[in-house]
Design a protein around this motif. Sequence first.
Motif, PDB file in Angstrom:
ATOM      1  N   ALA A  27       0.830  -1.212   0.000  1.00  0.00           N
ATOM      2  CA  ALA A  27       0.000   0.000   0.000  1.00  0.00           C
ATOM      3  C   ALA A  27       0.860   1.256   0.000  1.00  0.00           C
ATOM      4  CB  ALA A  27      -0.915  -0.008   1.226  1.00  0.00           C
ATOM      5  N   PHE A  28       2.162   1.104   0.188  1.00  0.00           N
ATOM      6  CA  PHE A  28       3.071   2.237   0.294  1.00  0.00           C
ATOM      7  C   PHE A  28       3.645   2.602  -1.070  1.00  0.00           C
ATOM      8  CE2 PHE A  28       2.662   0.902   4.569  1.00  0.00           C
ATOM      9  CZ  PHE A  28       3.008   1.959   5.379  1.00  0.00           C
ATOM     10  N   THR A  29       3.938   3.880  -1.210  1.00  0.00           N
ATOM     11  CA  THR A  29       4.637   4.380  -2.394  1.00  0.00           C
ATOM     12  C   THR A  29       6.103   4.583  -2.029  1.00  0.00           C
ATOM     13  OG1 THR A  29       2.684   5.488  -3.305  1.00  0.00           O
ATOM     14  CG2 THR A  29       4.833   6.298  -4.014  1.00  0.00           C
ATOM     15  N   CYS A  30       6.997   4.071  -2.860  1.00  0.00           N
ATOM     16  CA  CYS A  30       8.428   4.165  -2.582  1.00  0.00           C
ATOM     17  C   CYS A  30       9.021   5.414  -3.241  1.00  0.00           C
ATOM     18  CB  CYS A  30       9.150   2.923  -3.084  1.00  0.00           C
ATOM     19  SG  CYS A  30       9.087   1.540  -1.919  1.00  0.00           S
ATOM     20  N   VAL A  31       9.754   6.159  -2.451  1.00  0.00           N
ATOM     21  CA  VAL A  31      10.433   7.373  -2.900  1.00  0.00           C
ATOM     22  C   VAL A  31      11.915   7.212  -2.604  1.00  0.00           C
ATOM     23  CG1 VAL A  31      10.653   9.854  -2.586  1.00  0.00           C
ATOM     24  CG2 VAL A  31       8.394   8.771  -2.437  1.00  0.00           C
ATOM     25  N   THR A  32      12.744   7.318  -3.611  1.00  0.00           N
ATOM     26  CA  THR A  32      14.185   7.153  -3.427  1.00  0.00           C
ATOM     27  C   THR A  32      14.872   8.512  -3.502  1.00  0.00           C
ATOM     28  OG1 THR A  32      14.157   4.917  -4.344  1.00  0.00           O
ATOM     29  CG2 THR A  32      16.276   6.063  -4.305  1.00  0.00           C
ATOM     30  N   LEU A  33      15.629   8.830  -2.456  1.00  0.00           N
ATOM     31  CA  LEU A  33      16.379  10.081  -2.402  1.00  0.00           C
ATOM     32  C   LEU A  33      17.866   9.793  -2.528  1.00  0.00           C
ATOM     33  CD1 LEU A  33      14.648  11.927   0.596  1.00  0.00           C
ATOM     34  CD2 LEU A  33      14.052  12.010  -1.833  1.00  0.00           C
ATOM     35  N   THR A  34      18.568  10.635  -3.252  1.00  0.00           N
ATOM     36  CA  THR A  34      20.020  10.558  -3.322  1.00  0.00           C
ATOM     37  C   THR A  34      20.588  11.490  -2.268  1.00  0.00           C
ATOM     38  OG1 THR A  34      19.974  10.066  -5.688  1.00  0.00           O
ATOM     39  CG2 THR A  34      22.035  10.910  -4.781  1.00  0.00           C
ATOM     40  N   VAL A  35      21.324  10.914  -1.328  1.00  0.00           N
ATOM     41  CA  VAL A  35      21.836  11.672  -0.184  1.00  0.00           C
ATOM     42  C   VAL A  35      23.352  11.560  -0.146  1.00  0.00           C
ATOM     43  CG1 VAL A  35      19.714  11.270   1.135  1.00  0.00           C
ATOM     44  CG2 VAL A  35      21.648   9.703   1.396  1.00  0.00           C
ATOM     45  N   PRO A  36      24.022  12.457   0.575  1.00  0.00           N
ATOM     46  CA  PRO A  36      25.486  12.344   0.691  1.00  0.00           C
ATOM     47  C   PRO A  36      25.891  11.018   1.328  1.00  0.00           C
ATOM     48  CG  PRO A  36      24.738  14.507   1.436  1.00  0.00           C
ATOM     49  CD  PRO A  36      23.504  13.670   1.260  1.00  0.00           C
ATOM     50  N   LEU A  37      26.927  10.415   0.808  1.00  0.00           N
ATOM     51  CA  LEU A  37      27.464   9.202   1.426  1.00  0.00           C
ATOM     52  C   LEU A  37      27.944   9.510   2.830  1.00  0.00           C
ATOM     53  CD1 LEU A  37      28.313   6.213   1.188  1.00  0.00           C
ATOM     54  CD2 LEU A  37      30.514   7.029   0.293  1.00  0.00           C
ATOM     55  N   ASP A  38      28.564  10.681   2.987  1.00  0.00           N
ATOM     56  CA  ASP A  38      29.057  11.104   4.297  1.00  0.00           C
ATOM     57  C   ASP A  38      28.497  12.491   4.604  1.00  0.00           C
ATOM     58  OD1 ASP A  38      30.371  11.711   6.621  1.00  0.00           O
ATOM     59  OD2 ASP A  38      32.379  11.298   5.857  1.00  0.00           O
ATOM     60  N   HIS A  39      27.523  12.540   5.487  1.00  0.00           N
ATOM     61  CA  HIS A  39      26.898  13.815   5.843  1.00  0.00           C
ATOM     62  C   HIS A  39      27.845  14.732   6.610  1.00  0.00           C
ATOM     63  CE1 HIS A  39      22.727  12.962   4.633  1.00  0.00           C
ATOM     64  NE2 HIS A  39      22.937  11.721   5.043  1.00  0.00           N
ATOM     65  N   PHE A  40      28.978  14.190   7.069  1.00  0.00           N
ATOM     66  CA  PHE A  40      29.869  14.950   7.938  1.00  0.00           C
ATOM     67  C   PHE A  40      31.134  15.432   7.233  1.00  0.00           C
ATOM     68  CE2 PHE A  40      27.534  11.746  10.381  1.00  0.00           C
ATOM     69  CZ  PHE A  40      26.767  12.577  11.177  1.00  0.00           C
ATOM     70  N   ASP A  41      31.220  15.189   5.934  1.00  0.00           N
ATOM     71  CA  ASP A  41      32.397  15.604   5.172  1.00  0.00           C
ATOM     72  C   ASP A  41      31.926  16.319   3.912  1.00  0.00           C
ATOM     73  OD1 ASP A  41      34.756  15.990   3.850  1.00  0.00           O
ATOM     74  OD2 ASP A  41      35.262  13.855   3.639  1.00  0.00           O
ATOM     75  N   ALA A  42      31.901  17.639   3.967  1.00  0.00           N
ATOM     76  CA  ALA A  42      31.416  18.430   2.832  1.00  0.00           C
ATOM     77  C   ALA A  42      32.308  18.266   1.605  1.00  0.00           C
ATOM     78  CB  ALA A  42      31.341  19.912   3.227  1.00  0.00           C
ATOM     79  N   GLY A  43      33.530  17.840   1.804  1.00  0.00           N
ATOM     80  CA  GLY A  43      34.446  17.665   0.691  1.00  0.00           C
ATOM     81  C   GLY A  43      34.265  16.348  -0.045  1.00  0.00           C
ATOM     82  N   ASN A  44      33.442  15.466   0.486  1.00  0.00           N
ATOM     83  CA  ASN A  44      33.190  14.168  -0.133  1.00  0.00           C
ATOM     84  C   ASN A  44      31.898  14.272  -0.942  1.00  0.00           C
ATOM     85  OD1 ASN A  44      32.681  11.515  -0.841  1.00  0.00           O
ATOM     86  ND2 ASN A  44      33.070  10.679   1.214  1.00  0.00           N
ATOM     87  N   ASP A  45      31.991  14.225  -2.268  1.00  0.00           N
ATOM     88  CA  ASP A  45      30.806  14.399  -3.098  1.00  0.00           C
ATOM     89  C   ASP A  45      30.158  13.070  -3.495  1.00  0.00           C
ATOM     90  OD1 ASP A  45      32.697  13.483  -4.844  1.00  0.00           O
ATOM     91  OD2 ASP A  45      32.582  15.180  -6.229  1.00  0.00           O
TER      92      ASP A  45
END
Length: 204
Positions: free
Chosen positions: A40-58
């Motif tokens: 019954a659920f709709t799936c939504v896929t988000l692309t997120v940072p691999l490392d939220h704590f390293d702004a230099g890691n894209d």
Amino acid sequence: MRRAAVWCCITFFIAVFPAFAQSSDWFDALDGEPCPNDSAFTCVTLTVPLDHFDAGNDATIDVTFGVVPASGESRGLFVTVTGGPGSAGIALADNYSSYFDGGIWENFDVVFFDQRGIGLSGGLDCPNAITAYTVVSARPLSPEGEAATLEAAQTFARDCQAEMGSPQLLGYINTEQAIHDLEVFRQMAGDQKIWLYGESYGTQ
């Protein structure tokens, strides 16, 4: 008893917290698709940072959320974080939510998600290593049993990592990163208020 406790908590949330009613228009704008197995659920896929704590890691990783928008005016997101670590929340969503009171469906956008690396969010798994580990009969009831149990655990950890085949991801599969994945979803949903129910490991 566990279910009774869950419904007491849910009833408390609805009765105590004031309604910050808003529409679920954000959901209509998403590029979602039905979750597997006639969910019954709709799936939504988000692309997120691999490392939220390293702004230099894209580098990025995809995380999938299962959503059923409120049938009425939404008070916010009712998010269930399942146990584990390692259980796929979306695979459990329909069964778990079948016990929800109708007021939950009317007043909240109901959300489950597969944490990074799990299920639809990466699918890291090691069934062969798990099978081998579960048949080990060692028990830490003696020095010899303790040594055998330790050896079995070390073997499982080594073989599981090798079977998954993504060692570069393991340093980023953790609770702290998952919290920020959920925050990305909350912001995408219009900075909504979250009511969070954590089961077992989900309490972390």
